[in-house]
Design an enzyme around this catalytic site. Sequence first.
Site, PDB file in Angstrom:
ATOM      1  N   ARG A   1      93.169 -45.363  19.292  1.00  0.00           N
ATOM      2  CA  ARG A   1      93.209 -44.985  17.889  1.00  0.00           C
ATOM      3  C   ARG A   1      93.677 -43.551  17.619  1.00  0.00           C
ATOM      4  O   ARG A   1      93.995 -43.224  16.488  1.00  0.00           O
ATOM      5  CB  ARG A   1      91.816 -45.181  17.275  1.00  0.00           C
ATOM      6  CG  ARG A   1      91.398 -46.643  17.190  1.00  0.00           C
ATOM      7  CD  ARG A   1      89.966 -46.783  16.712  1.00  0.00           C
ATOM      8  NE  ARG A   1      89.017 -46.261  17.692  1.00  0.00           N
ATOM      9  CZ  ARG A   1      87.704 -46.199  17.481  1.00  0.00           C
ATOM     10  NH1 ARG A   1      87.197 -46.612  16.332  1.00  0.00           N
ATOM     11  NH2 ARG A   1      86.909 -45.728  18.421  1.00  0.00           N
TER      12      ARG A   1
ATOM     13  N   TYR B   1      75.858 -56.413  26.552  1.00  0.00           N
ATOM     14  CA  TYR B   1      76.418 -56.807  25.252  1.00  0.00           C
ATOM     15  C   TYR B   1      76.159 -58.275  24.960  1.00  0.00           C
ATOM     16  O   TYR B   1      75.881 -58.651  23.817  1.00  0.00           O
ATOM     17  CB  TYR B   1      77.919 -56.528  25.220  1.00  0.00           C
ATOM     18  CG  TYR B   1      78.261 -55.063  25.153  1.00  0.00           C
ATOM     19  CD1 TYR B   1      78.294 -54.395  23.930  1.00  0.00           C
ATOM     20  CD2 TYR B   1      78.564 -54.341  26.304  1.00  0.00           C
ATOM     21  CE1 TYR B   1      78.616 -53.048  23.856  1.00  0.00           C
ATOM     22  CE2 TYR B   1      78.878 -52.996  26.243  1.00  0.00           C
ATOM     23  CZ  TYR B   1      78.903 -52.354  25.015  1.00  0.00           C
ATOM     24  OH  TYR B   1      79.212 -51.016  24.953  1.00  0.00           O
TER      25      TYR B   1
END
Length: 353
Positions: free
Chosen positions: A36, A161
């Site tokens: 990003r 996760y």
Amino acid sequence: MESERPAAGLPKPLLRALGGEAVWPPPLWLMRQAGRYLPEYREVRAQAGDFVTLCTTPEMAAEVTLQPIRRFGMDGAILFSDILMVPWAMGQSLRFAEGEGPQLDPVRDAEAMAALDHNLVVQRAAPIFETVRLVRAALDAHAPRVALIGFAGSPFTVACYMVEGHGSRDFAIPRSLAFTEPLLFGKLIRQLVDATTAYLLAQAEAGAEALMLFDSWAGLLPPAQFRRWVIEPTGQIVRAIRKVNATIPIIGFPRLAGPMLAEYAQRTGVQCLGLDTTMELRWAAGAVAPGQALQGNLDPLALVGGGMALEAETRSILGAMRGRPYIFNLGHGIEKVTPPEHVSALVRLVRTG
């Protein structure tokens, strides 16, 4: 001994270092180097619409993998993907919510675990292997000194996760499950060992020249649990890969391992140890075998800051690592606010040695 000449059969600087050669200046790549902080990445990400689509569209994923190579001339290109693509390929639902990170339907009981199928991974992840092929072809044609790194999450971190269902600071639910229902948690870990082994071997077959295992949450565990859920599964994956591909180098990154790094280095069989920002480099160099490469561990926030602080930190790391097999990298992933010009400055600093 330091060397400026390519080792026989290992002309790429990154592969030379992974092979135990003290290359100088050291090869360089950065965790999350495609991401990003780059405007060209944000353009492709917007076109993809959602993150899973980006990871499973080979042309787009290959493009963002190659962007930092074109811009900065890194010595390693790491496949653009995510560690949670393995549970996705096993059948667990996965979405990335803006501002919230990954969201999964939690796997906390035998019924949810029975719905997973590690045998589906290679089939469902076929687009990711096509990305590897596209990137390798582009590197061979346009950047032949750049090595392609494939990767996966290590079983414990991926299980965190899968059980929690999202990101967390402490992953209390999976850690508790490991204590209270070790047979159930162990079954999930075994599925992940098999799935991860197949996933990494398929990346190697598609053209990856080195492999990396990210265990980002390894440091949450006490020593006995660390041995059971980090060292043992990682060693199983490494040994299984070695039975099929005896030569591909494997990097292990047990983040926040602290003094457990030495045992991890000795027992897992990885060729290279990724070091997080908390690791004292000279201690780490003495804790592993002389021929095992080290990788890391610039603080990503020093890269954000740039200037004299970045130069001082970089020089300190280079001074500590000169004379041994070493790969310059960060101690964690690059921050999204990092100015690209700071990355360019870092590359210049490392290239001057």
